[in-house]
Enzyme design. Structure first.
Site, PDB file in Angstrom:
ATOM      1  N   THR A  33      55.203  60.164  44.719  1.00 16.77           N
ATOM      2  CA  THR A  33      56.153  60.194  45.832  1.00 16.77           C
ATOM      3  C   THR A  33      56.307  58.805  46.426  1.00 16.77           C
ATOM      4  OG1 THR A  33      54.485  60.583  47.547  1.00 16.77           O
ATOM      5  CG2 THR A  33      55.318  62.516  46.409  1.00 16.77           C
ATOM      6  N   GLY A  34      57.430  58.599  47.097  1.00  9.98           N
ATOM      7  CA  GLY A  34      57.650  57.441  47.965  1.00  9.98           C
ATOM      8  C   GLY A  34      57.173  56.124  47.433  1.00  9.98           C
ATOM      9  N   GLY A  35      56.365  55.436  48.277  1.00  8.94           N
ATOM     10  CA  GLY A  35      55.906  54.096  47.951  1.00  8.94           C
ATOM     11  C   GLY A  35      54.992  54.052  46.750  1.00  8.94           C
ATOM     12  N   THR A  36      54.214  55.110  46.538  1.00 12.08           N
ATOM     13  CA  THR A  36      53.334  55.136  45.369  1.00 12.08           C
ATOM     14  C   THR A  36      54.158  55.177  44.088  1.00 12.08           C
ATOM     15  OG1 THR A  36      51.683  56.341  46.666  1.00 12.08           O
ATOM     16  CG2 THR A  36      51.397  56.319  44.282  1.00 12.08           C
ATOM     17  N   ARG A  63      58.963  62.983  55.652  1.00  6.07           N
ATOM     18  CA  ARG A  63      58.052  63.924  56.303  1.00  6.07           C
ATOM     19  C   ARG A  63      57.902  65.203  55.480  1.00  6.07           C
ATOM     20  NH1 ARG A  63      58.020  64.516  62.723  1.00  6.07           N
ATOM     21  NH2 ARG A  63      57.560  62.381  63.303  1.00  6.07           N
ATOM     22  N   LYS A 137      40.202  73.707  47.628  1.00  8.53           N
ATOM     23  CA  LYS A 137      39.897  75.135  47.603  1.00  8.53           C
ATOM     24  C   LYS A 137      39.838  75.653  46.175  1.00  8.53           C
ATOM     25  CE  LYS A 137      41.527  79.692  49.018  1.00  8.53           C
ATOM     26  NZ  LYS A 137      42.416  80.488  49.899  1.00  8.53           N
ATOM     27  N   HIS A 275       9.171  50.243  72.112  1.00  7.14           N
ATOM     28  CA  HIS A 275       9.238  51.711  72.173  1.00  7.14           C
ATOM     29  C   HIS A 275      10.220  52.192  73.240  1.00  7.14           C
ATOM     30  CE1 HIS A 275       6.081  52.009  69.233  1.00  7.14           C
ATOM     31  NE2 HIS A 275       5.274  51.277  69.980  1.00  7.14           N
ATOM     32  N   ARG A 439       5.814  59.621  90.243  1.00  2.59           N
ATOM     33  CA  ARG A 439       6.327  58.282  90.534  1.00  2.59           C
ATOM     34  C   ARG A 439       5.221  57.313  90.942  1.00  2.59           C
ATOM     35  NH1 ARG A 439      11.052  56.820  90.164  1.00  2.59           N
ATOM     36  NH2 ARG A 439      11.618  59.000  89.875  1.00  2.59           N
TER      37      ARG A 439
END
Length: 515
Positions: A33-36, A63, A137, A275, A439
């Site tokens: 697709t597209g740019g690839t 899109r 999947k 520590h 304390r």
């Protein structure tokens, strides 16, 4: 089953031409697709467009292009299911055996300081994650690749047997779901912050592995080190190790604690940690002077500790640092002379943090603490105080010098494990009492450590005094001024003792518990 068709659509095109060309040599039909697609055509790699598969044009500025039954049927069809096979034949659809997709650069987009909300939203990938999830999947039949680092192994298996192994497909599928989960976590975090909802009904975080560690806090515990995807300079997660052995779990924990303290100071400051507690903190006109004070604060405990500086370390300071055993020294940078001096010590780890501004670091973040079966999430403690924020509650006002030392002590005690007491004098800690069950126990430890230096010092407490015993100890030690939150039902008792002995005491109205 042999791999016959591949769907390739990537934003990060690293290595994709070589990978696609090798697949084509193996007789694999490549859909893109597209740019690839344009890139592969330019590099003379045989490729067909997605529209030839779907019979539908790419629309809406790309899109909508792969969100089509012809794509997802080819990905999701269960190859040994007769009904699925019949439907594929009836509809004239074909299987897709391998999917190679990486996603729109959302992380890189939101990392830009001037990014607009609209630009961020436009870089949320929809078709890519959908294809990845479909293929992952159905990994029993489909190979899915989201990481260019896996190209070589996939090609090796296809050359050897015509397909990848089921074990490889399972591994790649798991990686895909980790990847899409991380991608979605970044998006949800960005949108939540835009809406001012930092603690939503579900809390999903994502981190990237920096390295596996030899072990955790103890040798029988496994561990690894991760960082936030957008962690910036001035953090232990992005520090450059210039010299020394691999960092350990405890090294990283202690280094982070040291860095948190040194970031409290705008003036030259050095912090020594042991520590998770500071054993010495000093400030000065130069980093050399600050280190001398941090060392003098506790020459015994600094041995084998971690040192953090907020200025470049030069040769004079490096010479002093090289005289004792230290696990880590970290600073924005080291001069070449300092690096040469310290690198002579084989095992010391030297970390270059990059430049950072203390004031720039005081931004709200959220810290996560694990509990059995869940976690606690809270804002990091970045509360700062100025002299004007303090309330003098005794007859005697603190002098200008006492006020300076009180604020210094307040910055340090904030990072000491509760219950915490810190004694300060001449821009350095002289006694630190940490993590005691009461304390007055912490006060005794701090006073004992300070010894004769306690005379003329000031005392900082991270929480209020439940009774006057700590003030009484301070009187005996020669303390002249005290800073504490106030708020106890017995505040008046502590104020009375301070007044009787001419001690100045100020309330902050702010508590700094640290557990």
């Amino acid at each position: 089953m042999a791999i016959r068709r591949a769907l390739i659509s990537v934003s990060d095109k690293t290595g994709i031409v070589e990978f696609s060309r090798e697949l084509a040599k193996l007789g694999v039909e490549i859909i893109s697709t597209g740019g690839t697609k344009s890139l592969l055509e330019k590099e003379d790699v045989p490729v067909i467009g997605i529209s030839e598969v779907t019979g539908f044009p790419e629309i809406m500025d790309g899109r909508v292009k792969t969100l089509h039954p012809a794509v997802h049927s080819g990905l999701l069809a269960v190859r040994d299911n007769e009904e699925h096979t019949a439907q594929m034949k009836e509809l004239g659809l074909d299987y897709i055996d391998i999917v190679v997709v990486n996603l729109y650069p959302f992380k890189q987009t939101i990392a830009k300081p001037d990014v607009s909300y609209e630009e961020a939203i436009e870089n949320i990938d929809i078709g890519g994650p959908t294809m990845l999830r479909s293929a992952a999947k159905n990994h029993a039949f489909v190979t899915v690749v989201v990481d260019a680092g896996d190209y070589a192994n996939v090609l090796e298996e296809v050359r050897a047997g015509g397909d990848t192994t089921l074990e490889t497909r399972k591994r790649l599928a798991a990686k895909v779901f980790r990847h899409t989960a991380s991608y979605d976590a970044l998006i949800s975090d960005y949108l939540s912050k835009q809406l001012g909802e930092p603690l939503p009904e579900t809390y999903t975080v994502t981190y990237e592995k920096v390295q596996d560690l030899r072990y955790g806090e103890n040798p029988h515990q496994t561990a690894a080190f991760y960082r936030k995807p957008l962690a910036g300079a001035g953090n232990i997660t992005t520090a450059e190790q210039l010299h020394g052995k691999e960092l350990s779990y405890n090294n990283i924990n202690d280094a982070n604690a040291a860095l948190a303290i040194v970031k409290e100071f705008d003036e030259p400051a050095v912090v020594a940690i042991k520590h998770m507690n500071p054993c010495g903190v000093g400030i000065g006109a130069t980093i050399h002077e600050a280190y001398q004070k941090a060392y003098a604060a506790d020459p015994t405990s600094i041995f084998g500790g971690i040192v953090a500086a907020n200025r470049v370390i030069g040769a004079d300071t490096a010479t002093l640092l090289s005289e004792i055993f230290l696990e880590i020294v970290m600073a924005p940078d080291f001069t070449p002379e300092a690096l040469e001096i310290l690198s002579k010590k084989k095992n010391i780890r030297l970390l270059k943090l990059g430049e950072f501004s203390a004031s720039a670091e005081r931004t709200t973040e959220f810290a996560v603490t694990s509990v059995n079966g869940g976690m606690l999430v809270q804002e990091t403690d970045i509360r700062q105080l100025e002299a004007s924020d303090l309330k003098v509650v005794t007859n005697r006002q603190p002098s200008e010098e006492e006020l300076k030392q009180l604020l210094f002590g307040w910055k340090v005690v904030k990072h000491v494990k509760s219950n915490a007491i810190v004694l300060v004098k001449d821009d350095m800690t002289i006694g630190v009492g940490a993590g005691q069950m009461n304390r007055v126990g912490s006060a005794r430890i701090a006073i004992e450590q300070a010894g004769e230096k306690a005379t003329g010092s000031v005392l900082a407490s991270d929480a209020f005094f439940p009774m006057s015993d700590t003030v009484e100890l301070a009187v005996q030690a020669g303390v002249t001024a005290i800073i504490q939150p106030g708020g106890s039902i017995k505040d008046e008792e502590s104020i009375r003792v301070a007044n009787e002995h001419g001690i100045a005491m100020v309330f902050t109205g702010v508590r700094h518990f640290k557990h």
